[in-house]
Design an enzyme around this catalytic site. Structure first.
Site, PDB file in Angstrom:
ATOM      1  NE  ARG A 206      -4.170  -0.964  -0.246  1.00 47.78           N
ATOM      2  CZ  ARG A 206      -4.557  -2.066  -1.181  1.00 47.78           C
ATOM      3  NH1 ARG A 206      -3.452  -2.203  -1.973  1.00 47.78           N
ATOM      4  NH2 ARG A 206      -5.501  -2.733  -1.190  1.00 47.78           N
TER       5      ARG A 206
ATOM      6  CD  GLU B   3      -2.241   3.825  -5.848  1.00 48.58           C
ATOM      7  OE1 GLU B   3      -3.300   3.544  -6.125  1.00 48.58           O
ATOM      8  OE2 GLU B   3      -1.102   3.439  -5.492  1.00 48.58           O
TER       9      GLU B   3
ATOM     10  CG  HIS C  81      -2.251  -0.001  -7.426  1.00 51.85           C
ATOM     11  ND1 HIS C  81      -2.766   0.923  -6.379  1.00 51.85           N
ATOM     12  CD2 HIS C  81      -2.417  -1.140  -7.039  1.00 51.85           C
ATOM     13  CE1 HIS C  81      -3.410  -0.024  -5.360  1.00 51.85           C
ATOM     14  NE2 HIS C  81      -2.819  -1.393  -5.619  1.00 51.85           N
TER      15      HIS C  81
END
Length: 534
Positions: free
Chosen positions: A230, A259, A280
């Site tokens: 994370r 993000e 990601h």
């Protein structure tokens, strides 16, 4: 049940929802936040991935929401506390993309060790640079922080490369460490000893900025640091400083605190020549996206059919390997709680769940919470389920107790629910026999009957002819008796009769029977939860 799919999920999951006869499916994946807020109140279930924020504002707008399902592992974009307060079940797919993330972490580790990005850029620029030197994983010390299923999978694969793997996880069991076959160390020792460090922990108050400037300073020179967990676990400014100083040999980062990234220092970190930066993609294999969509779709179908959910995040649940053994007890306690709650008219002060026999060897909390929800559902105006039952009981000042006794009694396994209130004490004991729930004691009466949807419970003075009078009145009103169970403690004392009926009993019929037999207690029970399973 109206279901809104607000983000793209694999067609295999959509197909499961489309085939469910109880589901009415809408797929709307290009809505703005304002559009979603405007229509969410019409839906019972919401399916999302990462982009949609299921925060308190959205949950408040979803006045009919009962389930929020995230087709992915984490729940960073869902307000679990707000959902629990509102009785909304939150489920995800914690195991659907495990293999994808494991392989992604290994790919990053190998890419950094072999300096594949540097070599690729070199030959594409027209160079033929054979002086680029790789590092072998064999005999290197690799530290894995977080030994969950993903971290454990990375450990297994690293060992196949001949690494010395050490791990750090304050919550892991000794058996898990033994199964992995690694040495468990403190975070400080791991940081100081490892040539490669891979992070696999959730983001919470305990892990935010877990790797900051002091931790980076503890590491070996030229260490390879990998984060596929994370964003926010590593302080990105501190990591950028460590790369620029030459302390860190390579940073492999798949997840970011923003993000998409917006801050200048994050953009500089991404652009650094020794950073392998990924947007990601750890869970973005074709197989993983199919798996997570199937997992959440199946849980929504389970909810629609009033079955226990496999992956609910905010209700207690069994280990998945125990679900088949424990599922019958969930149904049993659901019916028992519905039964006993209809016998009690006063407020409740205390509820006790007692488990006796083999069932007591296991965690029974999900069974207790299921029973608590069924009890309170008849006592309060708001909807009660396994999500908010404990919170509602606490707010009502009800004490909940759980007692376990592994010694077998008359039956291999029994569940007892005891309720207490002002001038009230009720007890019901049930078991599961030959595939069916059975009630084997009410108060101090030994009984034995299978609960049915329509039941009549009567206590009266035991004397000849009483059963005949009851049957005659029911017959006059065209109500058929399906089964009868009679309990008494002594001749000509108080007797209890429990009748299973084919149809409902009107209140005036109940009053007529009570008057004719001079009943000390009479109650018609409508047990919806006792309907045969589909």
């Amino acid at each position: 049940m109206k279901i809104l799919v607000a983000e793209k999920i694999a067609k295999e999951g959509l197909l499961i929802l489309e085939k469910e006869p109880l589901a009415e499916l809408d797929v709307k994946t290009d809505m703005s936040r304002e559009e979603l807020l405007g229509i969410i109140g019409n839906y019972d279930a919401l399916v999302i991935r990462s982009a949609t924020k299921a925060d308190r504002e959205l949950l408040d707008a979803g006045e009919n929401l009962k389930v929020v399902a995230r087709a992915g592992v984490g729940l960073d974009n869902v307000d679990l506390k707000a959902a629990s307060e509102k009785g909304i079940i939150v489920c995800n797919a914690p195991f659907g993309n495990i293999n994808s993330v494991i392989e992604h972490a290994m790919a990053l580790i190998l890419a950094a060790c072999r300096k594949l990005v540097k070599a690729d850029n070199s030959i594409k620029s027209g160079e033929w640079n054979r002086s680029i030197k790789a590092m072998e994983l064999k005999d290197k010390v690799v530290g894995v922080v977080g030994l969950n299923k993903i971290g454990g999978g990375v450990v297994t694969r690293l060992k196949a490369f001949g690494c010395e793997v050490i791990g750090c996880d304050p919550y892991i069991s000794e058996k898990r460490v033994q199964d992995l076959g690694i040495r468990l160390v403190s975070l400080d020792e791991l940081l100081a000893s490892s040539d490669v460090i891979s992070l696999h922990v959730p983001l919470n108050d305990e892990t935010r900025n877990l790797i900051d400037a002091p931790q980076l300073a503890q590491m070996k020179d030229n260490v390879i640091l990998v984060n596929t967990a994370r964003g926010g676990i590593i302080n990105e400014q501190a990591l950028l400083n460590a790369l620029e100083s030459g302390k860190i040999g390579a940073a492999c980062v798949d997840v970011w605190s923003e993000e998409p990234p917006k801050s200048d220092h994050i953009k500089q970190l991404i652009a650094h020549e020794r950073t392998i930066a990924i947007p990601h993609l750890g869970a973005s294999s074709v197989e993983a996206q199919i798996n997570v969509s199937i997992d959440v779709a199946k849980d929504i179908v389970r909810f629609a059919n009033e079955q226990p959910l496999e992956y609910a995040a905010n209700i207690p649940r069994f280990d998945s390997s125990m679900m088949d053994q424990m599922r019958p007890f969930l149904r049993l306690v659901n019916i028992m709680a519905d039964f006993v709650s209809q016998l009690a008219d006063s407020n409740l002060n205390k509820i006790t769940f007692t488990y006796q026999g083999d069932v007591a060897d296991y965690c029974c909390t999900p069974i207790s919470v299921c029973g608590l929800a069924a009890l309170l559902d008849n006592k309060v105006e708001q909807d009660v389920n396994m999500v908010n039952a404990s919170l509602i009981a606490e707010n009502m000042g009800i004490t909940i107790e759980e007692i376990k006794n592994a010694e077998p009694a008359a039956f291999a396994n029994t569940v007892t629910i005891g309720i207490e209130g002002p001038g009230l004490r009720r007890t019901i004991v049930g078991t599961h026999f030959e595939g069916q729930p059975r009630i084997v004691r009410l108060r101090d009466y030994q009984v034995d009957f299978a609960p049915e949807e329509h039941m009549l419970v009567i206590t009266y003075r035991d004397q000849p002819g009483m059963i005949g009078k009851i049957g005659q009145i029911l017959g006059e009103h065209d109500i058929n008796i399906a089964a009868m169970n009679l309990g008494r403690q002594e001749k000509l004392g108080e007797a209890m009769v429990i009748l299973s009926l084919d149809s409902a009993v009107a209140s005036h019929v109940v009053a007529e029977i009570g008057s004719v037999v001079d009943a000390t207690f009479i109650k018609y029970l409508h047990l919806i939860k006792a309907r045969p399973e589909q």
